[in-house]
Design an enzyme around this catalytic site. Structure first.
Site, short mmCIF file in Angstrom:
data_model
loop_
_atom_site.label_atom_id
_atom_site.label_comp_id
_atom_site.label_asym_id
_atom_site.label_seq_id
_atom_site.Cartn_x
_atom_site.Cartn_y
_atom_site.Cartn_z
CD GLN A 39 -3.67 -4.64 6.29
OE1 GLN A 39 -3.78 -3.74 5.85
NE2 GLN A 39 -4.23 -5.80 5.79
CG ASP A 66 -9.84 -0.67 4.86
OD1 ASP A 66 -9.45 -1.05 3.47
OD2 ASP A 66 -9.31 -1.12 5.77
CE LYS A 75 -3.63 -2.37 2.20
NZ LYS A 75 -4.34 -2.71 3.17
N1 GUN Z 1 -6.99 -7.39 5.83
C1 GUN Z 1 -7.15 -8.08 4.75
N2 GUN Z 1 -7.81 -7.42 3.77
C2 GUN Z 1 -7.79 -6.35 4.50
C3 GUN Z 1 -8.21 -4.86 3.67
O1 GUN Z 1 -8.80 -4.74 2.75
N3 GUN Z 1 -8.17 -3.77 4.72
C4 GUN Z 1 -7.76 -3.85 6.02
N4 GUN Z 1 -7.45 -2.95 6.72
N5 GUN Z 1 -7.29 -5.27 6.37
C5 GUN Z 1 -7.36 -6.35 5.54
#
Ligand code: GUN
Length: 292
Positions: A96, A119, A52
């Site tokens: 996350q 998200d 990211k």
């Molecule tokens: N863990 C797995 N996929 C995601 C996601 O799209 N966002 C977040 N914050 N955690 C994740």
């Protein structure tokens, strides 16, 4: 059979996002800024957060990763979320997942300001998405919709079987494809671990979205000739040498690809689209497109 090339599609979308970011900067605007909180040191989460950061850099956005010990309390994490909510320089915030077991994930998700919830996990954004209002749509479902749109895949009136009812993928993609929209207007069947006779439902599907997290679960005998198959699974299987692993989807690609009209590969299908959708949401946050 056509392979839905998420990698190439995402690269094209990324270029557009980079241009939009440059346009903001050229007009004296603030550089879009994504913050990610990473709690603990889960290997997969570490990889995702690093990607990211790299993605942000590549489109000219700022990113900040806040690393916190797995031993922090929920209160400490809530304080950090609150601090970022009030920081005008940060447009989007993700925490996350998964979080350590002693922390209630839902409480943390609900503490994120909906306007910064890139998200799309906050119930306000989920509710807005389900009702067809402008919202942040979570990255994986949004990426799937973008991919279907990019390849002009007809969805109206089609029967879409979604396997997996997670809050992150299954439930939102089922809702998005049922919306009166393009892509959308599907008749959706949302299947899960308690579904009876999944195979016969899959055999009725024009579109199958496999998002249950079981490597090579969807086999050729479950797929109708000419179906569209979207593989959301991505399981890291150790190869046995050093710390190496291979990535395996929820679809038995070699045999299913012989039967279907379109299919996403793993890796290089849904994954890159997911990453670009987070950038798209961060750009929307910077432009205050959803909440003004
Ligand atoms: N863990 C797995 N996929 C995601 C996601 O799209 N966002 C977040 N914050 N955690 C994740």
């Amino acid at each position: 059979m056509t392979i839905l090339d998420g990698k190439a599609t995402a690269a094209a979308l990324k270029k557009e996002i980079a241009q939009a970011v440059q346009h903001i900067k050229d007009n004296g605007g603030k550089t879009p800024h994504l913050a990610a909180i990473l709690v603990g040191n889960d290997g997969a989460s570490e990889t995702y957060v690093n990607s990211k950061e790299r993605d942000c850099r590549e489109v000219g956005m700022n990113s900040t990763v806040i690393r916190m010990s797995a031993a922090i309390s929920a209160d400490e994490l809530l304080q950090k979320v609150d601090e970022i909510n009030r920081n005008d320089d940060i447009d989007g915030l993700i925490v996350q997942l998964p979080l350590p077991r002693h922390i209630n994930e839902q409480q943390i998700i609900e503490a994120i300001a909906p306007a910064k919830d890139v998200d799309g996990f906050h119930p306000l954004n989920v509710g807005r998405m389900v009702t067809g209002l402008p919202s942040y749509v979570s990255a994986t479902p949004d990426g799937i919709v973008e991919l279907l749109a990019h390849y002009n895949i007809e969805t109206a009136g089609k029967h879409c079987v979604v396997i997996g009812r997670s809050n992150i993928v299954g439930k939102p993609i089922a809702n998005l494809l049922a919306l009166k929209a393009t892509p959308g207007d599907c008749t959706v069947t949302l299947c899960h671990s308690r579904t009876r006779d999944l195979k016969s439902l899959c055999l009725q599907a024009d579109i199958i979205i496999a998002a249950l997290g079981k490597p090579e679960f969807l086999t050729a005998d479950m797929v109708r000739e000419g179906a569209v198959v979207i593989d959301v699974g991505i399981t890291r299987i150790p190869t046995g040498t050093e710390n190496k692993f291979r990535l395996v989807g929820d679809v038995k690609f070699d045999e299913v690809s012989l039967k279907c009209r379109y299919i996403t590969p793993v890796p290089g299908g849904v994954g890159p689209m997911t990453r670009v959708s987070l950038l798209k949401n961060t750009l929307k946050a910077a432009k205050k497109e959803i909440f003004g």
